[in-house]
Design a protein around this motif. Structure first.
Motif, PDB file in Angstrom:
ATOM      1  N   ALA A 327       0.832  -1.207   0.000  1.00  0.00           N
ATOM      2  CA  ALA A 327       0.000   0.000   0.000  1.00  0.00           C
ATOM      3  C   ALA A 327       0.867   1.258   0.000  1.00  0.00           C
ATOM      4  O   ALA A 327       0.560   2.246  -0.687  1.00  0.00           O
ATOM      5  CB  ALA A 327      -0.929  -0.018   1.215  1.00  0.00           C
ATOM      6  N   LEU A 328       1.983   1.246   0.756  1.00  0.00           N
ATOM      7  CA  LEU A 328       2.875   2.404   0.773  1.00  0.00           C
ATOM      8  C   LEU A 328       3.529   2.609  -0.591  1.00  0.00           C
ATOM      9  O   LEU A 328       3.688   3.761  -1.043  1.00  0.00           O
ATOM     10  CB  LEU A 328       3.954   2.213   1.842  1.00  0.00           C
ATOM     11  N   HIS A 329       3.893   1.524  -1.260  1.00  0.00           N
ATOM     12  CA  HIS A 329       4.500   1.648  -2.582  1.00  0.00           C
ATOM     13  C   HIS A 329       3.504   2.217  -3.586  1.00  0.00           C
ATOM     14  O   HIS A 329       3.866   3.050  -4.437  1.00  0.00           O
ATOM     15  CB  HIS A 329       5.005   0.282  -3.053  1.00  0.00           C
ATOM     16  N   ALA A 330       2.258   1.787  -3.500  1.00  0.00           N
ATOM     17  CA  ALA A 330       1.241   2.341  -4.393  1.00  0.00           C
ATOM     18  C   ALA A 330       1.020   3.821  -4.126  1.00  0.00           C
ATOM     19  O   ALA A 330       0.817   4.617  -5.050  1.00  0.00           O
ATOM     20  CB  ALA A 330      -0.064   1.559  -4.234  1.00  0.00           C
ATOM     21  N   ALA A 335      -0.754   6.124  -7.103  1.00  0.00           N
ATOM     22  CA  ALA A 335      -1.745   5.259  -7.743  1.00  0.00           C
ATOM     23  C   ALA A 335      -3.060   5.309  -6.971  1.00  0.00           C
ATOM     24  O   ALA A 335      -3.084   5.592  -5.766  1.00  0.00           O
ATOM     25  CB  ALA A 335      -1.238   3.824  -7.824  1.00  0.00           C
ATOM     26  N   ASP A 336      -4.151   5.046  -7.669  1.00  0.00           N
ATOM     27  CA  ASP A 336      -5.466   5.025  -7.035  1.00  0.00           C
ATOM     28  C   ASP A 336      -5.775   3.673  -6.406  1.00  0.00           C
ATOM     29  O   ASP A 336      -6.629   3.590  -5.523  1.00  0.00           O
ATOM     30  CB  ASP A 336      -6.549   5.365  -8.066  1.00  0.00           C
ATOM     31  N   PHE A 343       2.816  -5.520  -4.749  1.00  0.00           N
ATOM     32  CA  PHE A 343       3.081  -6.658  -3.860  1.00  0.00           C
ATOM     33  C   PHE A 343       4.410  -7.327  -4.203  1.00  0.00           C
ATOM     34  O   PHE A 343       5.136  -7.756  -3.302  1.00  0.00           O
ATOM     35  CB  PHE A 343       1.936  -7.670  -3.956  1.00  0.00           C
ATOM     36  N   ASP A 344       4.742  -7.412  -5.504  1.00  0.00           N
ATOM     37  CA  ASP A 344       6.031  -7.990  -5.880  1.00  0.00           C
ATOM     38  C   ASP A 344       7.181  -7.162  -5.322  1.00  0.00           C
ATOM     39  O   ASP A 344       8.164  -7.704  -4.793  1.00  0.00           O
ATOM     40  CB  ASP A 344       6.141  -8.074  -7.407  1.00  0.00           C
ATOM     41  N   THR A 345       7.060  -5.849  -5.423  1.00  0.00           N
ATOM     42  CA  THR A 345       8.100  -4.974  -4.882  1.00  0.00           C
ATOM     43  C   THR A 345       8.178  -5.086  -3.365  1.00  0.00           C
ATOM     44  O   THR A 345       9.276  -5.090  -2.784  1.00  0.00           O
ATOM     45  CB  THR A 345       7.815  -3.517  -5.290  1.00  0.00           C
ATOM     46  N   ALA A 346       7.019  -5.174  -2.705  1.00  0.00           N
ATOM     47  CA  ALA A 346       7.001  -5.269  -1.245  1.00  0.00           C
ATOM     48  C   ALA A 346       7.650  -6.564  -0.764  1.00  0.00           C
ATOM     49  O   ALA A 346       8.396  -6.572   0.226  1.00  0.00           O
ATOM     50  CB  ALA A 346       5.570  -5.172  -0.736  1.00  0.00           C
ATOM     51  N   GLU A 348       9.980  -8.347  -2.313  1.00  0.00           N
ATOM     52  CA  GLU A 348      11.424  -8.227  -2.496  1.00  0.00           C
ATOM     53  C   GLU A 348      12.044  -7.335  -1.433  1.00  0.00           C
ATOM     54  O   GLU A 348      13.129  -7.614  -0.922  1.00  0.00           O
ATOM     55  CB  GLU A 348      11.722  -7.661  -3.888  1.00  0.00           C
ATOM     56  N   ARG A 349      11.352  -6.267  -1.081  1.00  0.00           N
ATOM     57  CA  ARG A 349      11.908  -5.350  -0.074  1.00  0.00           C
ATOM     58  C   ARG A 349      11.990  -6.021   1.287  1.00  0.00           C
ATOM     59  O   ARG A 349      12.952  -5.832   2.029  1.00  0.00           O
ATOM     60  CB  ARG A 349      11.048  -4.097  -0.002  1.00  0.00           C
ATOM     61  N   VAL A 350      10.985  -6.817   1.638  1.00  0.00           N
ATOM     62  CA  VAL A 350      11.004  -7.495   2.935  1.00  0.00           C
ATOM     63  C   VAL A 350      12.105  -8.550   2.982  1.00  0.00           C
ATOM     64  O   VAL A 350      12.772  -8.720   4.009  1.00  0.00           O
ATOM     65  CB  VAL A 350       9.622  -8.134   3.215  1.00  0.00           C
ATOM     66  N   ILE A 351      12.347  -9.235   1.862  1.00  0.00           N
ATOM     67  CA  ILE A 351      13.311 -10.333   1.858  1.00  0.00           C
ATOM     68  C   ILE A 351      14.745  -9.818   1.775  1.00  0.00           C
ATOM     69  O   ILE A 351      15.609 -10.204   2.571  1.00  0.00           O
ATOM     70  CB  ILE A 351      13.020 -11.302   0.700  1.00  0.00           C
ATOM     71  N   VAL A 352      15.036  -8.956   0.824  1.00  0.00           N
ATOM     72  CA  VAL A 352      16.436  -8.576   0.559  1.00  0.00           C
ATOM     73  C   VAL A 352      16.694  -7.089   0.689  1.00  0.00           C
ATOM     74  O   VAL A 352      17.803  -6.641   0.425  1.00  0.00           O
ATOM     75  CB  VAL A 352      16.870  -9.052  -0.844  1.00  0.00           C
ATOM     76  N   GLY A 353      15.722  -6.294   1.071  1.00  0.00           N
ATOM     77  CA  GLY A 353      15.979  -4.879   1.294  1.00  0.00           C
ATOM     78  C   GLY A 353      15.588  -4.017   0.109  1.00  0.00           C
ATOM     79  O   GLY A 353      15.155  -4.487  -0.949  1.00  0.00           O
ATOM     80  N   LEU A 354      15.806  -2.723   0.275  1.00  0.00           N
ATOM     81  CA  LEU A 354      15.405  -1.733  -0.713  1.00  0.00           C
ATOM     82  C   LEU A 354      16.361  -1.738  -1.896  1.00  0.00           C
ATOM     83  O   LEU A 354      17.573  -1.899  -1.748  1.00  0.00           O
ATOM     84  CB  LEU A 354      15.384  -0.343  -0.068  1.00  0.00           C
ATOM     85  N   GLU A 355      15.794  -1.581  -3.083  1.00  0.00           N
ATOM     86  CA  GLU A 355      16.607  -1.523  -4.292  1.00  0.00           C
ATOM     87  C   GLU A 355      17.469  -0.266  -4.293  1.00  0.00           C
ATOM     88  O   GLU A 355      17.018   0.824  -3.948  1.00  0.00           O
ATOM     89  CB  GLU A 355      15.690  -1.528  -5.511  1.00  0.00           C
ATOM     90  N   ARG A 356      18.754  -0.432  -4.664  1.00  0.00           N
ATOM     91  CA  ARG A 356      19.704   0.681  -4.647  1.00  0.00           C
ATOM     92  C   ARG A 356      20.190   0.963  -6.060  1.00  0.00           C
ATOM     93  O   ARG A 356      21.207   0.430  -6.511  1.00  0.00           O
ATOM     94  CB  ARG A 356      20.874   0.353  -3.727  1.00  0.00           C
TER      95      ARG A 356
END
Length: 592
Positions: A327-330, A335-336, A343-346, A348-356
């Motif tokens: 929801a934060l990424h949207a 986005a509306d 969810f795919d981005t979320a 990945e972020r939970v597993i391996v961290g934020l994309e740099r």
């Protein structure tokens, strides 16, 4: 300004000192020949300054104010009591006015635990149903499990279903530096519970006061042990007609005192593990309801199943975090609705961290990372007992990961010797791939984390699991026992033998991995080049390049989901009976 002569009035002047003034006044009156009985009488009137008086009392006032503030703080800053209320319990009461709104329908992913704890609801709602048969209501239950699995949530749901008062307190709130405070708070907690009976007491993190006695006590009076003794007395079985149930949560049930775990105190031991695929789907159904989802996933009955497949080993708290991050990424992209990409981005972020994206790799480094991750991917694809690849990426993430490979571990509790060896070979795939394509002299430091993992796995196999023919079917406790004891639980001769067998197991796996990647050299090249082109590869990309894994009956949940959504006929999976949900997190490789 002084008044004129002959006029009445008062005169003001300053004097140096009282003695000098009186002496000079007597000398002046003597020179004027004034008789002693007619001389001017001198009277003194002392005037006190209010400011100076208050200033003299300032230290005393500050001391009294400090004592009052400390007493208020010791009592929690509440409504009075001061230092005399330090023995009062800090438990929060949820009753009819402030009732718990959590029900069992709000708790998903722990069906077995709900069935077991449902008995406590029946005990509190209909105690006569059991007491008329001579049964005694259980005193309490220990809820144990990994962090984030919902122990506190399940306790609240029990209170919400039973519609009884709920007293919630943390184990650390009984521990104070003052002697006797913890015992007094335990007594006050149970006295308050008796007033609100029938009720539920929930002690979170009970290991703060419930650790086994006699360990770590260097002598003298141990306040924690006194608190534990008082808790044992309160739960000792006196007053069994009082309908009070004590629930306790802990992540470390192995350190609790045996007297606390015996029947008559905590009668039930309820283990709450990480949910399996069906449990994760139920948890996603709960957390997806408040989100404003896009129509293409809101009306899809399989979307929660897809998310459950993509999050192996996640606890309930992890799943809630994934939904919130989506929801934060949207919201960040204005986005509306929350869509699948969020969810795919979320995840990945939970597993391996934020994309740099700011960390730019040189072409040589990027090529090395691509071939390293391709080696992991090919080993996972062509080893029968290895975890199948879910996603591989060469985008830098987190604090030190230049690339990662995420796998989908099979749902199992047991790990056989072939499975252990295949997992070691898969972990060595990156290092071996670098050696094959760049030469032994150009091996990088990216495999350091892999080498640590395989050394730990090989040592556990030899020293703990009895999987080595030379060492034999013995267990020395593995790496954990070596770290906890001052002396190793085996002799120096055994230590040398362990070193030799661990090294031999790793070298044999290394040669096996080298042969596998040499035979599939073209496939490694294909995957590495596609990684350099796309930077991220999924299971679908691997199937398009290499075809399905060449092992019949090894389809996992992701394969079944892909076949279902592609419209292809799905062969019935041939899972062994031991393929049940594993509590281990999603297996991933991070390359520093």
């Amino acid at each position: 300004m002084y008044p004129q002569a002959g006029a009445g009035g008062q005169y003001y002047f300053s004097i140096g000192s009282v003695e000098a003034f009186e002496r000079k006044l007597d000398e002046a009156q003597s020179e004027l020949g004034i008789p002693s009985h007619e001389r001017i009488p001198v009277q003194y009137h002392q005037e006190i300054s209010t400011g100076s008086t208050l200033l003299s009392f300032a230290p005393t006032i500050l001391l009294i104010a400090g004592i009052w503030w400390m007493s208020r703080r010791a009592s929690g800053g509440g409504g009075g009591g001061g230092i005399f209320s330090m023995g009062k319990s800090r438990a929060k009461l949820f009753n009819q006015d402030n009732q718990v709104n959590v029900k069992f329908k709000d708790v998903a992913g722990m069906d077995e635990a709900k069935v077991e704890i449902m008995e406590f609801v029946k005990f509190l709602k209909e105690p006569q149903r059991f007491t008329k048969l001579g049964a005694k209501i259980p005193r309490g239950a220990i809820l144990s499990g990994p962090p984030g699995t919902g122990k506190t949530l399940l306790a609240k749901a029990t209170a919400g279903e039973a519609s009884v008062p709920f007293l919630s307190v943390s184990g650390s709130e009984f521990v104070e530096m003052f002697v006797g405070v913890g015992s007094a708070r335990v007594r006050d907690l149970f006295q308050s519970a008796k007033k609100h009976a029938p009720c539920i007491i929930f002690v979170d993190e009970i290991d703060a006061i419930g650790k086994a006695r006699g360990k770590g006590n260097m002598g003298g009076n141990d306040e924690r042990e006194s608190t534990l003794n008082q808790l044992l007395v309160e739960m000792d079985g006196f007053g069994t007609n009082e309908h009070i149930v004590v629930l306790a949560g802990t992540n470390r049930p192995d350190v609790l005192d045996p007297a606390l775990m015996r029947p008559g105190r905590f009668d039930r031991h309820i283990a709450i593990d990480r949910p399996d695929v069906s449990g994760r789907r139920g948890i996603f159904d709960v957390h997806l309801k408040p989100l404003r989802l896009a129509d293409n996933i809101k009306n899809s009955s399989d979307f929660a199943q897809k998310l459950a497949v993509l999050t192996p080993g996640f606890s309930g708290a992890d799943i809630a975090n994934v939904c919130n991050e989506a929801a934060l990424h949207a919201a960040r992209r204005s986005a509306d609705y929350v869509e699948s990409v969020d969810f795919d981005t979320a995840i990945e972020r939970v597993i391996v961290g934020l994309e740099r994206r700011s960390r730019v790799l040189s072409p040589d480094e990027k090529k090395t990372v691509a071939y390293h991750e391709a080696g992991h991917a090919i080993c996972g694809w062509f080893l029968e007992h290895a975890d199948p690849l879910l996603k591989v990426s060469i985008i830098p993430r987190g604090t030190g990961a230049l690339g990662y490979a995420q796998y989908l571990p099979a749902d199992r509790y047991l790990l056989s010797t072939p499975q252990m060896r295949d997992r070691i070979c898969m972990t060595l795939g990156g290092r071996v791939s670098e050696e094959i394509f760049f030469g032994l002299e150009n091996i990088t430091t990216g495999a350091q984390d892999d080498l640590q993992k395989i050394t730990r796995m090989a040592f556990e196999a030899c020293a703990n699991y009895g999987m080595n023919g030379v060492i034999g079917p013995v267990s020395y406790g593995g790496e954990r026992a070596s770290q906890e004891h001052w002396n190793k639980p085996f002799s120096e001769k055994t230590a040398e033998r362990l070193d030799d067998e661990v090294r031999k197991m790793i070298v044999d796996s290394y040669e096996r991995t080298r042969k596998l990647l040499t035979d599939h050299r073209a496939d490694v090249e294909k995957v590495a080049q596609r990684l350099l082109e796309k930077e991220v590869l999924t299971r679908e990309d691997m199937i398009d390049m290499l075809g399905k894994r060449p092992f019949a009956g090894r389809a996992d949940d992701m394969d079944k989901w892909l076949e279902k959504n592609r419209g292809e006929p799905s062969a019935p999976p041939n899972f062994p009976e031991t393929d049940i949900p594993t509590p281990s997190p999603a297996y991933k490789e991070k390359d520093p």
